[in-house]
Design a protein around this motif. Structure first.
Motif, PDB file in Angstrom:
ATOM      1  N   ASN A  80       1.253  -1.235   0.028  1.00  0.00           N
ATOM      2  CA  ASN A  80       0.111  -0.099   0.053  1.00  0.00           C
ATOM      3  C   ASN A  80       0.662   1.271  -0.222  1.00  0.00           C
ATOM      4  OD1 ASN A  80       1.077   0.016   2.441  1.00  0.00           O
ATOM      5  ND2 ASN A  80      -0.863  -0.203   3.394  1.00  0.00           N
ATOM      6  N   ILE A  81       0.063   2.789  -0.060  1.00  0.00           N
ATOM      7  CA  ILE A  81       0.557   3.375  -0.118  1.00  0.00           C
ATOM      8  C   ILE A  81       1.863   3.864   1.131  1.00  0.00           C
ATOM      9  CG2 ILE A  81      -0.940   4.846   0.620  1.00  0.00           C
ATOM     10  CD1 ILE A  81       1.473   5.933  -2.050  1.00  0.00           C
ATOM     11  N   ASP A  82       0.907   3.452   2.302  1.00  0.00           N
ATOM     12  CA  ASP A  82       1.326   3.727   3.995  1.00  0.00           C
ATOM     13  C   ASP A  82       3.503   3.881   3.480  1.00  0.00           C
ATOM     14  OD1 ASP A  82      -0.885   5.756   3.975  1.00  0.00           O
ATOM     15  OD2 ASP A  82      -1.481   3.978   5.417  1.00  0.00           O
ATOM     16  N   ASN A  83       3.278   1.791   2.954  1.00  0.00           N
ATOM     17  CA  ASN A  83       4.556   0.921   3.284  1.00  0.00           C
ATOM     18  C   ASN A  83       5.749   2.035   2.230  1.00  0.00           C
ATOM     19  OD1 ASN A  83       3.754  -0.619   5.342  1.00  0.00           O
ATOM     20  ND2 ASN A  83       3.065  -2.465   3.554  1.00  0.00           N
ATOM     21  N   TYR A  84       4.749   1.898   0.804  1.00  0.00           N
ATOM     22  CA  TYR A  84       5.803   2.712  -0.111  1.00  0.00           C
ATOM     23  C   TYR A  84       6.776   3.728   0.671  1.00  0.00           C
ATOM     24  CZ  TYR A  84       6.975   5.205  -4.524  1.00  0.00           C
ATOM     25  OH  TYR A  84       8.186   6.207  -4.592  1.00  0.00           O
ATOM     26  N   LEU A  85       5.669   4.587   1.123  1.00  0.00           N
ATOM     27  CA  LEU A  85       6.453   5.646   1.507  1.00  0.00           C
ATOM     28  C   LEU A  85       7.420   5.886   2.797  1.00  0.00           C
ATOM     29  CD1 LEU A  85       2.933   7.945   1.359  1.00  0.00           C
ATOM     30  CD2 LEU A  85       5.772   8.667   0.049  1.00  0.00           C
ATOM     31  N   LEU A  86       7.365   4.841   3.543  1.00  0.00           N
ATOM     32  CA  LEU A  86       7.242   4.876   4.498  1.00  0.00           C
ATOM     33  C   LEU A  86       9.440   3.997   4.802  1.00  0.00           C
ATOM     34  CD1 LEU A  86       5.236   4.033   7.290  1.00  0.00           C
ATOM     35  CD2 LEU A  86       6.582   5.961   7.420  1.00  0.00           C
ATOM     36  N   LYS A  87       9.458   3.456   3.359  1.00  0.00           N
ATOM     37  CA  LYS A  87      10.439   1.970   3.002  1.00  0.00           C
ATOM     38  C   LYS A  87      11.375   3.080   2.063  1.00  0.00           C
ATOM     39  CE  LYS A  87       8.214  -1.706   4.711  1.00  0.00           C
ATOM     40  NZ  LYS A  87       7.525  -3.121   4.460  1.00  0.00           N
ATOM     41  N   THR A  88      11.172   3.355   1.089  1.00  0.00           N
ATOM     42  CA  THR A  88      11.458   4.284   0.235  1.00  0.00           C
ATOM     43  C   THR A  88      12.293   5.771   0.923  1.00  0.00           C
ATOM     44  OG1 THR A  88       9.344   4.653  -1.088  1.00  0.00           O
ATOM     45  CG2 THR A  88      11.640   5.594  -2.472  1.00  0.00           C
ATOM     46  N   LYS A  89      13.900   5.458  -0.106  1.00  0.00           N
ATOM     47  CA  LYS A  89      14.749   6.296   0.247  1.00  0.00           C
ATOM     48  C   LYS A  89      13.659   7.533  -0.753  1.00  0.00           C
ATOM     49  CE  LYS A  89      18.294   4.335  -1.908  1.00  0.00           C
ATOM     50  NZ  LYS A  89      19.277   3.672  -2.767  1.00  0.00           N
ATOM     51  N   ILE A 104       2.302  10.729   7.284  1.00  0.00           N
ATOM     52  CA  ILE A 104       1.640   9.149   8.118  1.00  0.00           C
ATOM     53  C   ILE A 104       2.346   8.826   9.244  1.00  0.00           C
ATOM     54  CG2 ILE A 104       1.870   7.099   7.450  1.00  0.00           C
ATOM     55  CD1 ILE A 104       1.348   7.353   4.060  1.00  0.00           C
ATOM     56  N   ARG A 105       3.957   9.838   9.897  1.00  0.00           N
ATOM     57  CA  ARG A 105       4.368   9.547  10.469  1.00  0.00           C
ATOM     58  C   ARG A 105       3.786   9.902  11.501  1.00  0.00           C
ATOM     59  NH1 ARG A 105      10.789  10.137   9.080  1.00  0.00           N
ATOM     60  NH2 ARG A 105      10.950   7.848   8.052  1.00  0.00           N
TER      61      ARG A 105
END
Length: 119
Positions: A80-89, A104-105
């Motif tokens: 989902n978009i949340d995991n993408y935003l938190l894990k991407t550089k 999100i944080r």
């Protein structure tokens, strides 16, 4: 000794339009258009950008965003978009991605505080 770096200072801006959405590092490319006569003329290739509404589980709402096909594939890979935003550089997210990441944080931190207070 060293001042702390602001969140948005880590993001470079080589292609202004890519900062306003999730482009996952894709930028404008330059080259030559070469017909049979071999007379070269300059041209550009733009990223494959789509307007999408993606649902954020943390924010509990749809996020309307410009996203490239590559970034959309990576979002689906992460789940989902949340995991993408938190894990991407941060270099791959741009200004809009970093803005959404901080939202999100903050929302997750508030949720964790409420869980601790309830128990």
């Amino acid at each position: 000794m060293f001042p702390s770096i602001p969140v948005f200072a880590a993001v470079s801006a080589p292609f202004k339009r890519s900062q306003l959405g999730l482009f996952h590092g894709k930028t404008k490319l330059f080259g030559n258009s070469v017909p049979n006569s071999k007379h070269k003329t300059r041209r550009t290739w733009l990223p494959n950008v789509h307007n999408q509404r993606l649902f954020s589980d943390t924010l509990q709402e749809f996020v309307k965003i410009k996203i490239t096909a590559r970034a959309l594939r990576t979002v689906k890979k992460h789940g989902n978009i949340d995991n993408y935003l938190l894990k991407t550089k941060p270099e791959l997210l741009g200004w809009e991605g970093m803005r959404l990441r901080t939202l999100i944080r903050e929302k997750k931190e508030v949720g964790e505080e409420l869980v601790k207070a309830a128990s």
